[in-house]
Design a protein around this motif. Sequence first.
Motif, short mmCIF file in Angstrom:
data_model
loop_
_atom_site.label_atom_id
_atom_site.label_comp_id
_atom_site.label_asym_id
_atom_site.label_seq_id
_atom_site.Cartn_x
_atom_site.Cartn_y
_atom_site.Cartn_z
N ASN A 63 0.88 -1.37 0.22
CA ASN A 63 0.10 0.14 0.23
C ASN A 63 0.94 1.28 0.06
O ASN A 63 0.70 2.22 -0.59
CB ASN A 63 -0.97 -0.13 1.10
N LEU A 64 2.05 1.25 0.58
CA LEU A 64 2.79 2.44 0.47
C LEU A 64 3.60 2.61 -0.73
O LEU A 64 3.69 3.88 -1.11
CB LEU A 64 3.68 2.28 1.65
N THR A 65 3.35 1.63 -1.44
CA THR A 65 4.05 1.70 -2.92
C THR A 65 3.23 2.76 -3.64
O THR A 65 3.66 3.59 -4.54
CB THR A 65 4.13 0.51 -3.71
N ARG A 66 1.86 2.61 -3.27
CA ARG A 66 0.97 3.44 -4.06
C ARG A 66 1.20 5.05 -3.52
O ARG A 66 1.20 5.75 -4.62
CB ARG A 66 -0.53 3.36 -3.52
N SER A 88 -8.86 9.69 0.14
CA SER A 88 -9.73 8.43 -0.40
C SER A 88 -9.07 6.94 0.13
O SER A 88 -9.52 6.06 -0.36
CB SER A 88 -9.57 8.75 -1.90
N ASN A 89 -8.11 7.07 1.10
CA ASN A 89 -7.63 5.86 1.36
C ASN A 89 -7.30 5.82 2.99
O ASN A 89 -6.29 5.68 3.58
CB ASN A 89 -6.16 5.93 0.73
N PRO A 90 -8.75 5.93 3.51
CA PRO A 90 -8.74 6.17 5.05
C PRO A 90 -8.03 4.56 5.72
O PRO A 90 -7.41 4.89 6.86
CB PRO A 90 -9.95 6.26 5.69
N ASP A 91 -8.30 3.50 5.22
CA ASP A 91 -7.74 2.20 5.57
C ASP A 91 -6.04 2.43 5.86
O ASP A 91 -5.57 1.77 6.60
CB ASP A 91 -8.16 1.05 4.82
N LEU A 92 -5.49 2.94 4.65
CA LEU A 92 -3.96 3.01 4.57
C LEU A 92 -3.36 3.77 5.67
O LEU A 92 -2.45 3.49 6.31
CB LEU A 92 -3.41 3.46 3.32
N PHE A 93 -4.31 4.83 6.24
CA PHE A 93 -3.58 5.86 7.22
C PHE A 93 -3.88 5.38 8.62
O PHE A 93 -3.21 5.61 9.42
CB PHE A 93 -4.35 7.10 6.92
N ASP A 132 12.80 0.77 2.59
CA ASP A 132 12.37 1.32 1.52
C ASP A 132 11.81 2.78 1.82
O ASP A 132 12.16 3.58 1.13
CB ASP A 132 11.32 0.45 0.78
N ARG A 133 10.94 2.81 2.70
CA ARG A 133 10.33 4.06 3.04
C ARG A 133 11.53 5.14 3.31
O ARG A 133 11.37 6.33 3.19
CB ARG A 133 9.17 3.85 4.27
N ALA A 134 12.48 4.68 4.14
CA ALA A 134 13.39 5.58 4.40
C ALA A 134 14.35 6.12 3.60
O ALA A 134 14.60 7.22 3.17
CB ALA A 134 14.59 5.08 5.51
#
Length: 192
Positions: free
Chosen positions: A61-64, A88-93, A110-112
């Motif tokens: 999901n972070l890839t998005r 539009s992505n409350p689940d991700l947050f 990867d995030r870092a």
Amino acid sequence: MKNAEATKARILEAAMEEFSSYGIAGARVDRIAKNAGCNKNMIYIYFENKETLFTTVLLNNLTRVYEEPFTPDDLPGYAARVFDFAMSNPDLFRLMAWYALEQKAVNLTDRASVQQKKINQLMNAQSAGQVGMTFTPGFLLTAIMVLATAWTPTNPFGPSYDPDALKTPNETREAIAKAISLLTKGEESISN
């Protein structure tokens, strides 16, 4: 092979719902399996353990989020796009809030590296005079992300301090863009 991929997709979808609702500690593999319509053992075959499944769901999901073009020459526009994505992505947050609470269980190198790349781009934009030097690149990136995501359901401030903001999302998006525009100008531009 198509059945295996379909099963994995159902597991990931059910896991997103489960983890965003309960986090790693509260999530139950039994519920994920039931909601995915598969045997619990399939989850362990495909993902080894609950932590690996959580990491897979989060990274997918972070890839998005990473795919959203970062544009130091249009930081207000970037902030507006992040706002739209967050709304539009409350689940991700919610999932990211759980990650922040339980991050010792997950390593997101990867995030870092993506964050560091954005900071480097901001540093270069500051050196080129495109972005003011008043604030450090790390501060600017933090401010952009905080403002753009302030009205997500998991944020304790935006929805409670300004509950009417989401009744007029276009105005809120414009206000965020304007705030970022002011933050990224140089001090000499603000005083004029």
